[in-house]
Design a protein around this motif. Structure first.
Motif, PDB file in Angstrom:
ATOM      1  N   GLU A   1      42.599  15.181  29.052  1.00 48.56           N
ATOM      2  CA  GLU A   1      42.547  15.444  30.691  1.00 48.56           C
ATOM      3  C   GLU A   1      43.164  14.426  31.607  1.00 48.56           C
ATOM      4  OE1 GLU A   1      37.976  14.489  31.019  1.00 48.56           O
ATOM      5  OE2 GLU A   1      37.732  16.379  29.886  1.00 48.56           O
ATOM      6  N   SER A   2      43.352  12.980  31.007  1.00 46.54           N
ATOM      7  CA  SER A   2      44.295  12.217  32.285  1.00 46.54           C
ATOM      8  C   SER A   2      45.675  12.799  32.245  1.00 46.54           C
ATOM      9  CB  SER A   2      44.377  10.985  31.324  1.00 46.54           C
ATOM     10  OG  SER A   2      45.089  10.316  32.164  1.00 46.54           O
ATOM     11  N   PHE A   3      46.149  13.258  30.820  1.00 46.07           N
ATOM     12  CA  PHE A   3      47.803  14.067  31.744  1.00 46.07           C
ATOM     13  C   PHE A   3      47.512  15.288  32.571  1.00 46.07           C
ATOM     14  CE2 PHE A   3      51.122  17.682  30.763  1.00 46.07           C
ATOM     15  CZ  PHE A   3      52.197  16.473  30.713  1.00 46.07           C
TER      16      PHE A   3
ATOM     17  N   GLN B   1      45.109  15.968  34.523  1.00 48.59           N
ATOM     18  CA  GLN B   1      44.978  15.955  36.233  1.00 48.59           C
ATOM     19  C   GLN B   1      46.177  15.470  36.961  1.00 48.59           C
ATOM     20  OE1 GLN B   1      40.852  13.189  35.391  1.00 48.59           O
ATOM     21  NE2 GLN B   1      39.870  15.050  34.796  1.00 48.59           N
ATOM     22  N   ALA B   2      46.642  14.139  36.087  1.00 47.45           N
ATOM     23  CA  ALA B   2      48.512  13.360  36.793  1.00 47.45           C
ATOM     24  C   ALA B   2      48.678  14.688  37.031  1.00 47.45           C
ATOM     25  CB  ALA B   2      48.492  12.524  36.160  1.00 47.45           C
ATOM     26  N   ASN B   3      49.099  16.163  36.344  1.00 43.38           N
ATOM     27  CA  ASN B   3      50.490  16.674  36.221  1.00 43.38           C
ATOM     28  C   ASN B   3      49.980  17.853  36.966  1.00 43.38           C
ATOM     29  OD1 ASN B   3      52.672  14.819  35.759  1.00 43.38           O
ATOM     30  ND2 ASN B   3      50.795  14.296  33.404  1.00 43.38           N
ATOM     31  N   THR B   4      48.997  18.790  36.362  1.00 37.05           N
ATOM     32  CA  THR B   4      48.351  19.888  36.928  1.00 37.05           C
ATOM     33  C   THR B   4      47.408  19.696  37.952  1.00 37.05           C
ATOM     34  OG1 THR B   4      46.971  20.818  35.392  1.00 37.05           O
ATOM     35  CG2 THR B   4      49.162  20.682  34.565  1.00 37.05           C
TER      36      THR B   4
ATOM     37  N   ASP C   1      41.570  19.672  35.651  1.00 37.47           N
ATOM     38  CA  ASP C   1      40.936  19.040  35.251  1.00 37.47           C
ATOM     39  C   ASP C   1      40.983  18.559  33.623  1.00 37.47           C
ATOM     40  OD1 ASP C   1      39.574  17.993  37.771  1.00 37.47           O
ATOM     41  OD2 ASP C   1      37.929  19.464  37.262  1.00 37.47           O
TER      42      ASP C   1
ATOM     43  N   SER D   1      51.200  22.867  38.351  1.00 36.99           N
ATOM     44  CA  SER D   1      52.212  22.282  37.407  1.00 36.99           C
ATOM     45  C   SER D   1      53.382  21.212  38.041  1.00 36.99           C
ATOM     46  CB  SER D   1      52.369  21.650  35.952  1.00 36.99           C
ATOM     47  OG  SER D   1      53.487  22.358  35.632  1.00 36.99           O
ATOM     48  N   LYS D   2      53.408  20.074  37.741  1.00 35.71           N
ATOM     49  CA  LYS D   2      54.896  19.466  37.880  1.00 35.71           C
ATOM     50  C   LYS D   2      56.165  20.332  37.285  1.00 35.71           C
ATOM     51  CE  LYS D   2      52.605  15.041  39.443  1.00 35.71           C
ATOM     52  NZ  LYS D   2      52.338  13.688  39.160  1.00 35.71           N
TER      53      LYS D   2
ATOM     54  N   LYS E   1      55.140  11.579  26.040  1.00 33.23           N
ATOM     55  CA  LYS E   1      53.870  10.370  25.963  1.00 33.23           C
ATOM     56  C   LYS E   1      53.355  10.046  25.188  1.00 33.23           C
ATOM     57  CE  LYS E   1      53.657  11.680  31.453  1.00 33.23           C
ATOM     58  NZ  LYS E   1      53.764  10.141  32.140  1.00 33.23           N
TER      59      LYS E   1
END
Length: 107
Positions: free
Chosen positions: A39-41, A43-46, A49, A84-85, A99
């Motif tokens: 979830e963290s990945f 939320q930060a990159n796409t 959630d 996404s990024k 990561k």
């Protein structure tokens, strides 16, 4: 006259622990997709959630791993690029893997 440096003992312990963990991680491993794309990945990159959220909101009918494997690479890459990024699915997986390994090593 001597100087006592306690920090080096701690550093040495951390380096040994990292070395041991690196040896454990050496070789080929199968890691759950949900652990890589947590979830963290996500939320930060796409725009999503979670990985499940991405699958649910994608234009693809993904019920099984076979369904996912059947998605044409170009269509999946376009979807990832638009939401996404990352420019492709493989680029996203490579970044997530790096990561994950860094986290396992204690970084």
């Amino acid at each position: 006259m001597g100087v006592k440096l306690n920090g080096f003992d701690d550093l040495n312990k951390r380096l040994k622990a990292m070395s041991n963990k690196a040896n454990e991680l050496n070789g080929t491993h199968q890691i759950e997709l949900g652990k890589l794309l947590n979830e963290s990945f996500m939320q930060a990159n796409t725009d999503f959630d979670s990985l499940d959220d991405m699958f649910e909101k994608s234009p693809f009918d993904i019920q099984t791993s076979d369904d996912f494997e059947a998605i044409p690479k170009g269509q999946l890459d376009e979807f990832i690029s638009n939401h996404s990024k990352f420019s492709s699915w493989n680029t996203m997986l490579e970044t997530a893997s790096k990561k994950w390994f860094a986290k396992q090593l204690g970084f």
